[in-house]
Write an enzyme that holds these catalytic residues in place. Sequence first.
Site, PDB file in Angstrom:
ATOM      1  N   ARG A 235       7.456  14.898  -4.376  1.00  0.00           N
ATOM      2  CA  ARG A 235       6.239  14.209  -3.639  1.00  0.00           C
ATOM      3  C   ARG A 235       5.382  15.454  -3.417  1.00  0.00           C
ATOM      4  NH1 ARG A 235       7.387  10.155  -5.590  1.00  0.00           N
ATOM      5  NH2 ARG A 235       7.921   7.904  -4.119  1.00  0.00           N
ATOM      6  N   GLU A 264      -2.941  11.975  -3.685  1.00  0.00           N
ATOM      7  CA  GLU A 264      -3.341  11.209  -5.026  1.00  0.00           C
ATOM      8  C   GLU A 264      -4.365  10.287  -5.038  1.00  0.00           C
ATOM      9  OE1 GLU A 264       0.852  10.298  -6.601  1.00  0.00           O
ATOM     10  OE2 GLU A 264       1.376  12.615  -6.274  1.00  0.00           O
ATOM     11  N   HIS A 282       1.401  12.019 -12.159  1.00  0.00           N
ATOM     12  CA  HIS A 282       2.442  11.166 -11.361  1.00  0.00           C
ATOM     13  C   HIS A 282       3.176  10.211 -12.536  1.00  0.00           C
ATOM     14  CE1 HIS A 282       4.361   9.605  -7.411  1.00  0.00           C
ATOM     15  NE2 HIS A 282       5.142   9.590  -8.362  1.00  0.00           N
TER      16      HIS A 282
HETATM   17  C1  8YV Z   1       6.359   5.752  -9.306  1.00  0.00           C
HETATM   18  C2  8YV Z   1       7.983   7.166  -7.893  1.00  0.00           C
HETATM   19  O1  8YV Z   1       5.089   6.382  -9.216  1.00  0.00           O
HETATM   20  O2  8YV Z   1       9.906   6.203  -7.897  1.00  0.00           O
HETATM   21  C3  8YV Z   1       9.453   6.928  -7.315  1.00  0.00           C
HETATM   22  O3  8YV Z   1       9.402   7.045  -6.355  1.00  0.00           O
HETATM   23  O4  8YV Z   1       7.241   8.041  -7.425  1.00  0.00           O
HETATM   24  C4  8YV Z   1       7.634   6.489  -9.366  1.00  0.00           C
HETATM   25  O5  8YV Z   1       8.582   6.178 -10.310  1.00  0.00           O
HETATM   26  C5  8YV Z   1       6.301   4.221  -8.716  1.00  0.00           C
HETATM   27  O6  8YV Z   1       7.056   4.008  -7.623  1.00  0.00           O
HETATM   28  C6  8YV Z   1       6.073   2.985  -9.787  1.00  0.00           C
HETATM   29  O7  8YV Z   1       5.817   1.975  -8.969  1.00  0.00           O
END
Ligand code: 8YV
Length: 319
Positions: A235, A264, A282
Amino acid sequence: MPDIDILAVSKLSPLFTPQLQAAYRVHDRLHESNPAALTALAPRIRAIAASGESKVSAALIEQLPALEIISVMGVGYDGIDVAAAKARGVVVTHTPDVLNDDVADLAIGLMLCAARQLPAADRYVRAGQWSQGPMPLARKMSGARLGLVGMGRIGQAIAHRALAFGMSVAYTARNARPALPYRFLADAESLAAESDFLVVITPGGAGTRRMIDAKVLAALGRSSPQKGILVNVARGSVVDEAALIDALERGVIGGAGLDVFEDEPNVPERLRALPQVVLVPHIGSATGQTRQAMADLAFANLQAKFAGTPLPTPVPECR
Ligand code: 8YV
């Protein structure tokens, strides 16, 4: 017409939406587009569908008296107020494991791109610079020292891949994992001091906020004459972005590969101006296969909740 109402708090993946809409009455981001309509509907909303980047505050949870489940399509859930959900008896689920390979693959890709300067090499050929001579030499990744900040499921998948590159692996985490064959260091600064690549793969949230600060970056820079490289696939909040930009501009560290950012999709112009930095938007879990598996798991959690069967993947706090 399905008779369970759910609120989608973010723009959901097109791989998730069709199955969701077939089974539920989905209200897309009503809390943002039409708060008054949400107030009227609130007593009927029984689920929230979210992504890994979604924010679900205590205030929103309070506003929804019939809420039973928050299903996150993502492994990270640092944007969800889990304590507030638990206090209300609302369960939070996420999608672990199915994305381990993709995120680990991307971490290795960013390490290679930053060390071997692959994006710059691509630009070099396209710009016709090759005819004027070879590119400056890059640096070797095989055999180098990898430091992992975080040794969960994805951290272990990265370590496993690094072994194939003949790398040594050390890590820091909240707790040592004596069963793993990797060296544990108590904090990120001492790990950085012994790493050619420092890869961040720890959950976001208050506990890790700006953990990679100027001191850690300075230690990474001192780790070898070539200076260490930072990779972040966790993150943006875990890295002090201002300190990182400063370290890169002043040549304190050797480079960076970043999949995640503090704000972001806004990436600071100063970061975008640095040629030795590799930036991607991301995309850790962004393959068709993995996003489908994540959507299916997020959906399965909702289905299980409303069928009264065991939830496939509640977050650890809700187990
Ligand atoms: C995706 C993520 O950006 O899983 C996570 O925590 O940051 C990523 O895989 C996102 O959640 C897809 O919906």
